[in-house]
Enzyme design. Structure first.
Site, mmCIF file in Angstrom:
data_model
loop_
_atom_site.group_PDB
_atom_site.id
_atom_site.type_symbol
_atom_site.label_atom_id
_atom_site.label_comp_id
_atom_site.label_asym_id
_atom_site.label_seq_id
_atom_site.Cartn_x
_atom_site.Cartn_y
_atom_site.Cartn_z
ATOM 1 N N LYS A 163 -73.718 83.531 -30.949
ATOM 2 C CA LYS A 163 -73.071 83.819 -29.494
ATOM 3 C C LYS A 163 -72.063 84.912 -29.827
ATOM 4 O O LYS A 163 -71.299 84.733 -30.440
ATOM 5 C CB LYS A 163 -72.742 82.511 -28.829
ATOM 6 C CG LYS A 163 -73.679 81.367 -28.827
ATOM 7 C CD LYS A 163 -74.843 81.907 -27.656
ATOM 8 C CE LYS A 163 -75.909 80.862 -27.367
ATOM 9 N NZ LYS A 163 -76.643 81.033 -26.312
ATOM 10 N N ASP A 188 -76.655 86.925 -28.945
ATOM 11 C CA ASP A 188 -76.786 86.512 -27.558
ATOM 12 C C ASP A 188 -75.458 86.462 -26.815
ATOM 13 O O ASP A 188 -74.532 85.741 -27.295
ATOM 14 C CB ASP A 188 -77.351 85.077 -27.625
ATOM 15 C CG ASP A 188 -77.979 84.656 -26.049
ATOM 16 O OD1 ASP A 188 -77.781 85.358 -25.285
ATOM 17 O OD2 ASP A 188 -78.267 83.426 -26.119
ATOM 18 N N GLU A 213 -79.278 89.879 -26.964
ATOM 19 C CA GLU A 213 -80.011 89.064 -25.766
ATOM 20 C C GLU A 213 -79.092 88.984 -24.794
ATOM 21 O O GLU A 213 -77.920 88.594 -24.944
ATOM 22 C CB GLU A 213 -80.261 87.507 -26.180
ATOM 23 C CG GLU A 213 -81.245 86.952 -25.308
ATOM 24 C CD GLU A 213 -81.372 85.447 -25.928
ATOM 25 O OE1 GLU A 213 -82.095 84.702 -25.324
ATOM 26 O OE2 GLU A 213 -80.966 85.355 -26.989
ATOM 27 N N ASP A 238 -83.576 87.480 -20.950
ATOM 28 C CA ASP A 238 -83.811 86.162 -21.065
ATOM 29 C C ASP A 238 -83.637 85.352 -19.615
ATOM 30 O O ASP A 238 -84.525 85.426 -19.035
ATOM 31 C CB ASP A 238 -82.752 85.359 -21.962
ATOM 32 C CG ASP A 238 -82.693 83.816 -21.907
ATOM 33 O OD1 ASP A 238 -83.514 83.280 -21.421
ATOM 34 O OD2 ASP A 238 -81.584 83.270 -22.623
ATOM 35 N N LYS A 262 -88.980 81.158 -22.451
ATOM 36 C CA LYS A 262 -88.671 79.754 -22.414
ATOM 37 C C LYS A 262 -89.703 79.136 -21.270
ATOM 38 O O LYS A 262 -89.418 79.573 -20.231
ATOM 39 C CB LYS A 262 -87.120 79.399 -22.089
ATOM 40 C CG LYS A 262 -86.221 80.005 -23.259
ATOM 41 C CD LYS A 262 -84.869 79.710 -22.705
ATOM 42 C CE LYS A 262 -83.895 80.199 -23.770
ATOM 43 N NZ LYS A 262 -82.644 80.144 -23.352
#
Length: 368
Positions: A163, A188, A213, A238, A262
């Site tokens: 992250k 991300d 991301e 995402d 997802k």
């Protein structure tokens, strides 16, 4: 599928290690397990993967519970659903609320696969017998990130995601690359940046990342296209992609080179497969992201990841990565960097009712 009843099980379990992003820290994970029971006594299982607070999307466990009880289950009670894709069409009258929809849609997929006496992966069109595993590192310090990466590589993981945010990107990635120059590494951002940070993000090109991301707004597609033209590093979308139409729009203006699929975020396995198929035609890479799920949702993710387009290791870590004990048997494990795709009917795992009952916070049944 003639349905006799739907049961909801609210569960809550502490993570073995708190999970931290710039948006907050998750120490305890709530979830809703959905059991769809047919007239023949066969059960299919799904899981609501929203978080307790709306930091990832607008949905929460409480909004999912509301949608299931007051809208989705009543809709199901009025229809005969012969295939899980019919549930997606049925739920289209309700705007968004993708995670609530996915939770029951995925239970229908499990039930349908069991009635066909077929592994869910095969029913979806999957061809792999094992899928590569990646892992997410979310900690407060660079030293702790390095230590976790070392541990996960020793356990066989082949890809690591960290992250980042404007105050914690260059130094973190620099330290990781110094220690692991050939690691499959991705970052991300969870929408931590704006276009004003373009020069800062361009500096990260030197770290040879698999992708960055969702660097910009959680619902943005247009500005990501502007940013992608300035970066060598592929952008992965995402949160922006909650439907096939979103994927089409993103591809049309070249907003990204990768999409994280997802099932919970896009409304279930049916929509996820359609996005996968579209991306394969467009040359957009895909991978299956995680939501700190319990074992039922993770089992669905394994089945989805067996499709041929999922070439990037997904967030398919072992059950022991997060839980002292998971809610499925056997627990998911990573062996030499891969997770085996079950060959039993449905999701291929049994429910660990002992653990479910230990973590249960509510139980409700709706007779249809």
């Amino acid at each position: 599928m003639n349905i006799k009843s739907v049961k909801l099980y609210g569960i809550k379990m502490p993570l073995k290690v708190p999970f931290t992003t710039h948006l907050g820290t998750v120490s305890d994970r709530e979830g809703i397990l959905i059991e769809v029971i047919g007239q023949d006594g066969i059960s299919g299982y799904g899981e609501a993967v929203a978080f307790s607070s709306p930091w990832y999307t607008e949905e929460t466990i409480q909004t999912c519970l509301h949608m299931l009880k007051d809208f989705l289950i009543p809709l199901v009670s009025k229809q005969t659903i012969s295939h899980p894709e019919e549930a997606t069409a049925l739920f289209s009258s309700i705007k968004r609320n993708q995670m609530a929809k996915a939770s029951i849609e995925m239970a229908f997929w499990d039930l349908h696969a069991k009635r066909q006496n077929m592994p869910l992966a095969k029913l979806l069109g999957g061809t792999r017998t094992s899928v590569p595993a990646g892992v997410v590192v979310g900690t407060k310090t660079i030293q702790e990130s390095i230590r976790q990466i070392q541990d996960y590589l020793a356990k066989g993981y082949t890809r690591v995601k960290v992250k980042i945010n404007p105050g914690n990107d260059f130094q973190l990635l620099s330290e990781i690359r110094q220690n692991y120059p050939f690691l499959q590494l991705m970052a991300d951002a969870n929408s931590a940046y704006t276009l004003d940070d373009t020069e800062q993000l361009k500096v990260l090109d030197q770290f040879n990342l698999l992708m960055i991301e969702q660097p910009l707004g959680h619902d943005d597609i247009v500005e990501h296209a502007v940013l992608q033209r300035s970066l060598k590093t592929p952008i992965c979308l995402d949160e922006s992609i909650i439907s096939l139409d979103d994927a089409r729009k993103a591809a049309g203006i070249q907003s990204c080179r990768v999409i994280n699929i997802k099932p919970g975020r896009v409304g279930g396995l049916g929509p996820a497969k359609k996005i996968h198929d579209f991306c394969m035609l467009q040359g957009i890479k895909v991978w299956c992201g995680g939501m700190l799920e319990f074992g039922v949702s993770r089992a669905h993710n394994i089945a989805l990841s067996s499709l041929s387009g999922f070439t990037i290791p997904g967030d398919l870590s072992s059950s022991s990565r997060y839980w002292e004990e998971d809610i499925i048997l056997p627990e998911i494990s990573v062996e030499n960097g891969y997770v085996s795709v079950p060959d039993k009917p449905g999701i291929g795992f049994d429910l660990n009712w002992k653990r479910i009952n230990e973590t249960l916070i509510f139980e409700e049944e709706y007779i249809l």
